[in-house]
Design an enzyme around this catalytic site. Sequence first.
Site, PDB file in Angstrom:
ATOM      1  N   SER A 217       0.847  -1.196   0.000  1.00  0.00           N
ATOM      2  CA  SER A 217       0.000   0.000   0.000  1.00  0.00           C
ATOM      3  C   SER A 217       0.881   1.245   0.000  1.00  0.00           C
ATOM      4  O   SER A 217       2.053   1.167  -0.385  1.00  0.00           O
ATOM      5  CB  SER A 217      -0.951  -0.026   1.206  1.00  0.00           C
ATOM      6  OG  SER A 217      -1.909   0.992   1.078  1.00  0.00           O
ATOM      7  N   ASN A 218       0.350   2.379   0.412  1.00  0.00           N
ATOM      8  CA  ASN A 218       1.127   3.617   0.438  1.00  0.00           C
ATOM      9  C   ASN A 218       0.717   4.448   1.644  1.00  0.00           C
ATOM     10  O   ASN A 218      -0.164   4.050   2.409  1.00  0.00           O
ATOM     11  CB  ASN A 218       0.925   4.382  -0.882  1.00  0.00           C
ATOM     12  CG  ASN A 218      -0.538   4.641  -1.141  1.00  0.00           C
ATOM     13  OD1 ASN A 218      -1.205   5.321  -0.375  1.00  0.00           O
ATOM     14  ND2 ASN A 218      -1.073   4.060  -2.213  1.00  0.00           N
TER      15      ASN A 218
END
Length: 409
Positions: A217-218
Amino acid sequence: MPLDPTPVPDELRGLRIALLISGGIAAYKVVDLASALVQAGSEVRVAMTSSATRFVGPPTFEGVTGSRVQTGLWSGGTSPEPHVFLGDWAQLILVAPATANVVGRIAAGRSDDIVTATLLAARCPVVIAPAMNDAMWAKEAVQENVTTLRRRGVTIVEPESGHLASGHVGTGRLASSQTIFNAMAHAVRSRYDFAGRRVVVTAGGTREPIDPVRFISNYSSGKMGFALAAAAADRGAKVTLVSAAAHVAHHGVEIQHVDTAEEMLAELRSQLRGADLLLMAAAVGDFRPSRAAKRKIRREETPSLNLELEPIPDLVASLAGDEALAGVFRVGFAAEDSDLDAKGVEKMKRKGLQAIIANDISRRDIGFGSEYNAGVLLFSDGTRHDLEKSTKREMSDRILDLVLPKLKR
Ligand code: C5P
């Protein structure tokens, strides 16, 4: 034979309206008013001072509205914060009838009962319809309180003259339902400039599974998307938030949770039918594992691990190619570390967007995880607007101000 309800202006249909009732004989008239609003599709909740309950019993309003009536600071149904719940929930508040006592206590900023506490916690337009004995209404103390409330932006629906409960004729009678409804409609008209609009917002960083317990993810917090959704809902839009972040949604925002980019695209395809506006604030991943392991990858059995990644197709670009969604005004976001305008314009074109907000991620005081943001809003017609540093909520309202005139009627 039942009486026809007073016609309800369109602006009030579908709104969440809190009716705050204080202790005057005119409380019985508010039952019909509540009923007319409910029949017109508004969502109505009622709070009463204890003296109001002497004139009309809470079960009467509960029967008409289908919701529990709040009569004290400690009885909030399921809410853990009964003193602020209604103020936070309402898109419009009507105090009717407002006695001289309640007008004075509101003007003084008191919060020692459910009616005054609700008003102190409110963010929405407030309409107050006083009703009292004519000598009380004429008294300087009451008139000064009314002036104070007007100065603070409250709409006062002046009482009418006519036959009063005391037996004589004078000014103090609760205004007619139609006059009250018109004042309520006027109070919300400019505030709810997104009424009748369907807005879809995306938020958060998508999650792409590596195995059943791990993902890529980020750092996107989802705060910008949640702020946009809240602002649009507060301005009367019907809002769906397609979110990969897990915050609590604002009142009036319908939330659809997703994890992966693929789930987000599928949800967008169904939510965007008939929508007016897409605000694509989500940080959609650019790469995902080509295959997710079916079972947890175990360290003991895996001396080294190479992840093969494949690109994720651009969601907004593929939505732009969908003819059924051609009427949706699509706004993207671009996190850039330099040349905001040039990169923004290029991205807007490549992704088939009508507008893009480019924000500067090289600045440490804004952006990811922060309460603040700043950037530039670029439209495909070539116009540009600087978005000065402000809270994400303030920036959301500014974006909505600029986008609204571009939407088709
Ligand atoms: O290309 P970049 O990731 O900077 O573009 C950001 C904009 O494009 C955002 O509005 C984001 O939601 C959208 N996007 C998308 N699909 C992707 C990547 C980004 O819709 N796969």
